[in-house]
Scaffold this motif. Structure first.
Motif, PDB file in Angstrom:
ATOM      1  N   GLY A  52     -24.537  12.418 -19.706  1.00 42.37           N
ATOM      2  CA  GLY A  52     -25.389  13.488 -19.194  1.00 42.37           C
ATOM      3  C   GLY A  52     -26.410  12.984 -18.192  1.00 42.37           C
ATOM      4  N   GLY A  53     -27.027  11.853 -18.479  1.00 39.23           N
ATOM      5  CA  GLY A  53     -27.971  11.260 -17.535  1.00 39.23           C
ATOM      6  C   GLY A  53     -27.279  10.759 -16.292  1.00 39.23           C
ATOM      7  N   GLN A  54     -26.079  10.208 -16.453  1.00 43.92           N
ATOM      8  CA  GLN A  54     -25.309   9.765 -15.290  1.00 43.92           C
ATOM      9  C   GLN A  54     -25.044  10.918 -14.333  1.00 43.92           C
ATOM     10  OE1 GLN A  54     -21.741   7.524 -16.465  1.00 43.92           O
ATOM     11  NE2 GLN A  54     -22.772   6.994 -18.382  1.00 43.92           N
ATOM     12  N   ALA A  55     -24.713  12.095 -14.891  1.00 48.70           N
ATOM     13  CA  ALA A  55     -24.414  13.254 -14.047  1.00 48.70           C
ATOM     14  C   ALA A  55     -25.624  13.663 -13.217  1.00 48.70           C
ATOM     15  CB  ALA A  55     -23.939  14.419 -14.921  1.00 48.70           C
ATOM     16  N   ASN A  99     -17.316   9.595 -18.282  1.00 48.42           N
ATOM     17  CA  ASN A  99     -16.810   9.473 -19.652  1.00 48.42           C
ATOM     18  C   ASN A  99     -16.877   8.028 -20.128  1.00 48.42           C
ATOM     19  OD1 ASN A  99     -14.846   8.676 -17.860  1.00 48.42           O
ATOM     20  ND2 ASN A  99     -13.148   9.571 -18.998  1.00 48.42           N
ATOM     21  N   ILE A 100     -17.980   7.370 -19.796  1.00 45.31           N
ATOM     22  CA  ILE A 100     -18.296   6.038 -20.284  1.00 45.31           C
ATOM     23  C   ILE A 100     -19.790   5.992 -20.583  1.00 45.31           C
ATOM     24  CG2 ILE A 100     -16.485   4.844 -18.968  1.00 45.31           C
ATOM     25  CD1 ILE A 100     -18.753   4.015 -16.992  1.00 45.31           C
ATOM     26  N   LEU A 101     -20.198   4.926 -21.241  1.00 42.88           N
ATOM     27  CA  LEU A 101     -21.606   4.581 -21.344  1.00 42.88           C
ATOM     28  C   LEU A 101     -21.903   3.479 -20.337  1.00 42.88           C
ATOM     29  CD1 LEU A 101     -21.650   4.326 -25.208  1.00 42.88           C
ATOM     30  CD2 LEU A 101     -23.117   5.907 -23.959  1.00 42.88           C
ATOM     31  N   GLN A 304     -30.654   8.153 -26.582  1.00 43.23           N
ATOM     32  CA  GLN A 304     -31.030   9.409 -25.926  1.00 43.23           C
ATOM     33  C   GLN A 304     -32.214   9.287 -24.967  1.00 43.23           C
ATOM     34  OE1 GLN A 304     -29.344  12.555 -26.312  1.00 43.23           O
ATOM     35  NE2 GLN A 304     -27.904  10.983 -26.969  1.00 43.23           N
ATOM     36  N   GLY A 305     -32.922   8.167 -24.978  1.00 41.71           N
ATOM     37  CA  GLY A 305     -34.181   8.085 -24.240  1.00 41.71           C
ATOM     38  C   GLY A 305     -34.060   8.385 -22.756  1.00 41.71           C
ATOM     39  N   ILE A 306     -33.235   7.623 -22.027  1.00 39.90           N
ATOM     40  CA  ILE A 306     -33.111   7.822 -20.582  1.00 39.90           C
ATOM     41  C   ILE A 306     -32.444   9.159 -20.295  1.00 39.90           C
ATOM     42  CG2 ILE A 306     -32.202   6.879 -18.425  1.00 39.90           C
ATOM     43  CD1 ILE A 306     -32.259   4.126 -19.659  1.00 39.90           C
ATOM     44  N   ASN A 307     -31.446   9.500 -21.114  1.00 42.30           N
ATOM     45  CA  ASN A 307     -30.759  10.779 -20.945  1.00 42.30           C
ATOM     46  C   ASN A 307     -31.740  11.943 -20.950  1.00 42.30           C
ATOM     47  OD1 ASN A 307     -27.909  10.983 -20.602  1.00 42.30           O
ATOM     48  ND2 ASN A 307     -27.793  12.311 -22.388  1.00 42.30           N
ATOM     49  N   LEU A 308     -32.578  11.994 -21.982  1.00 47.02           N
ATOM     50  CA  LEU A 308     -33.533  13.084 -22.103  1.00 47.02           C
ATOM     51  C   LEU A 308     -34.546  13.062 -20.964  1.00 47.02           C
ATOM     52  CD1 LEU A 308     -34.157  12.974 -25.951  1.00 47.02           C
ATOM     53  CD2 LEU A 308     -32.855  14.685 -24.686  1.00 47.02           C
ATOM     54  N   ALA A 309     -34.941  11.873 -20.542  1.00 47.16           N
ATOM     55  CA  ALA A 309     -35.950  11.754 -19.487  1.00 47.16           C
ATOM     56  C   ALA A 309     -35.465  12.366 -18.177  1.00 47.16           C
ATOM     57  CB  ALA A 309     -36.315  10.287 -19.282  1.00 47.16           C
ATOM     58  N   VAL A 310     -34.268  11.979 -17.738  1.00 50.76           N
ATOM     59  CA  VAL A 310     -33.801  12.460 -16.437  1.00 50.76           C
ATOM     60  C   VAL A 310     -33.375  13.922 -16.517  1.00 50.76           C
ATOM     61  CG1 VAL A 310     -33.167  10.143 -15.673  1.00 50.76           C
ATOM     62  CG2 VAL A 310     -31.437  11.577 -16.748  1.00 50.76           C
ATOM     63  N   GLN A 311     -32.890  14.368 -17.684  1.00 51.31           N
ATOM     64  CA  GLN A 311     -32.563  15.790 -17.818  1.00 51.31           C
ATOM     65  C   GLN A 311     -33.830  16.634 -17.871  1.00 51.31           C
ATOM     66  OE1 GLN A 311     -29.811  16.061 -21.152  1.00 51.31           O
ATOM     67  NE2 GLN A 311     -28.078  15.971 -19.748  1.00 51.31           N
TER      68      GLN A 311
END
Length: 407
Positions: A52-55, A99-101, A304-311
């Motif tokens: 999600g953050g990558q997107a 579809n990777i980490l 989830q940290g970076i993911n939530l931040a950029v979203q």
């Protein structure tokens, strides 16, 4: 004293703050970012970037540059009991292209975001500047006072954004509570080991009598180790000395026993993370809004940290532009961000509590239930739904590129 006038003053140059800054700059706004660290060579915790953050970063035009600076591709998550694999979540089954980490040094992510921000004449970056006060007219926030190595700067802004982390000074100055809740029973001891040629290829959680240990590849050729311990229990263990600490770790991750023996030589090497959850009761007041860890804090499980931040940044971006267009930065208008985001944050906290009990919980009934739960997660539609939620977050989060000005 220096006086700076801007549209938005962002306190905190982490993933949330710089992602938001770039979104606003690309939409024609002026942005000043104040970051207390003088350089990007500082201590970081989170390195895992979920799909999600990558997107979001791809839509911002920075993901390729981040990866080019150096990263590891990881295929998914594994939960192991000793050397027995209980759960293997393959991200290759998720929808491409993300579809990777990615295991990315946070300095690479920040350097790429900062380089893109610096292309815009309306951007100003105050490195090594700490916020020490908010400027007010009545109860409305109108800017911030920050102090650097050799100067004091008054930043006059239409809106101040607190993106300064879990122990946010902006949140404290704004008299907003942290909403801390000790819902997790663990602390995490973090350290890295040089491990060229010993890549894991997954984020792995090893369970054994010595505790649960998280391991993943860390660029360039290291392993990031996160050892979960009972909340407050490290002090008692540390009093027994480094030999006892190493013995417990070797017991839990015997495949890395040689690296632990060679490289963990002092108890000054690891960093102890106080694991807690929290959500501020509100994220806004007139002229000010919080995002990322300053607004809501989570544990490390599920990366989830970076993911939530950029979203967060992607969702706050149109709210701030709407406020700018209407010349209204009142709390009621800014609260649109919290109303949109709060359900997502509540779901993340719920999932993390489940993960903490299921993956890190102690012996007893959990040892009997855990293999059954692992099979359900891997092989049922409910499990697939949970995996997608962890990987992508809210699928409705998008970057509003239609709000970008012509570059």
């Amino acid at each position: 004293m220096t006086v700076v006038s801007t549209d938005f003053c962002v306190i905190g140059g982490g993933p949330a703050g710089l992602s938001l800054a770039l979104l606003l700059l690309r939409s024609g706004a002026r942005v000043t970012v104040a970051e207390r660290s003088g350089s990007l060579e500082r201590a970081y915790r989170g390195e895992i970037l979920q799909p999600g953050g990558q997107a979001v970063l791809a839509r911002l035009g920075v993901l390729d540059g981040i990866v080019a600076r150096g990263a590891h591709r990881l295929d998914g998550f594994q939960l192991l009991q000793g050397e027995r694999v209980l759960m293997d979540i393959d991200y290759g089954r998720l929808d491409p292209p993300h579809n990777i980490l990615l295991s990315v040094p946070q300095r690479h992510l920040l350097a790429e975001l900062l380089a893109h921000c610096e292309r815009y004449p309306g951007f100003r970056y105050l490195a090594g500047h700490r916020v020490h006060d908010l400027a007010l007219v009545g109860t409305r926030v109108t800017g911030a006072e920050v102090t650097g190595p050799s100067e004091r700067v008054t930043v006059r802004a239409r809106c101040v954004v607190g993106a300064d982390g879990r122990y946010s000074k902006v949140r404290k100055l704004a008299d907003i509570g942290s909403g801390r809740v000790d819902v997790f029973d663990q602390d995490v001891l973090w350290f890295r080991l040089e491990a060229a040629g010993r890549t894991a290829g997954r984020v792995r959680i090893f369970r054994a009598a010595g505790g649960a240990v998280l391991v993943h590849d860390s660029y360039p050729g290291r392993l990031q180790i996160g050892w979960t311990l009972p909340h407050g229990g490290y002090r008692t263990l540390a009093e027994q000395g480094v030999k006892q600490v190493k013995a417990r770790l070797r017991e839990t991750v015997p495949r890395y026993a040689d690296l632990i023996d060679e490289q963990l030589t002092s108890l000054r090497q690891p960093t102890l993370l106080d694991v807690f959850g929290g959500c501020a009761p509100h994220w806004e007041r007139d002229g000010l809004v919080l995002l990322g860890d300053a607004a809501h804090t989570h544990g490390p499980l599920g990366a989830q940290g970076i993911n939530l931040a950029v979203q967060d940044a992607a969702l706050l971006h149109p709210v701030l532009l709407d406020a700018l267009r209407h010349d209204d930065f009142g709390a009621q208008r800014l609260a649109a961000f919290r109303r949109r985001r709060q359900p997502d944050i509540d779901r993340v906290m719920k999932v993390q509590r489940m993960q903490s009990k299921g993956m890190l919980g102690g012996k007893g009934l959990g040892d009997l239930v855990r293999p059954v739960a692992a099979r359900l997660i891997q092989h049922t539609p409910i499990g697939a739904k949970v995996t997608r939620r962890i990987a992508f977050g809210n699928p409705a989060v998008e970057v509003r590129t239609d709000l970008f000005a012509a570059d």
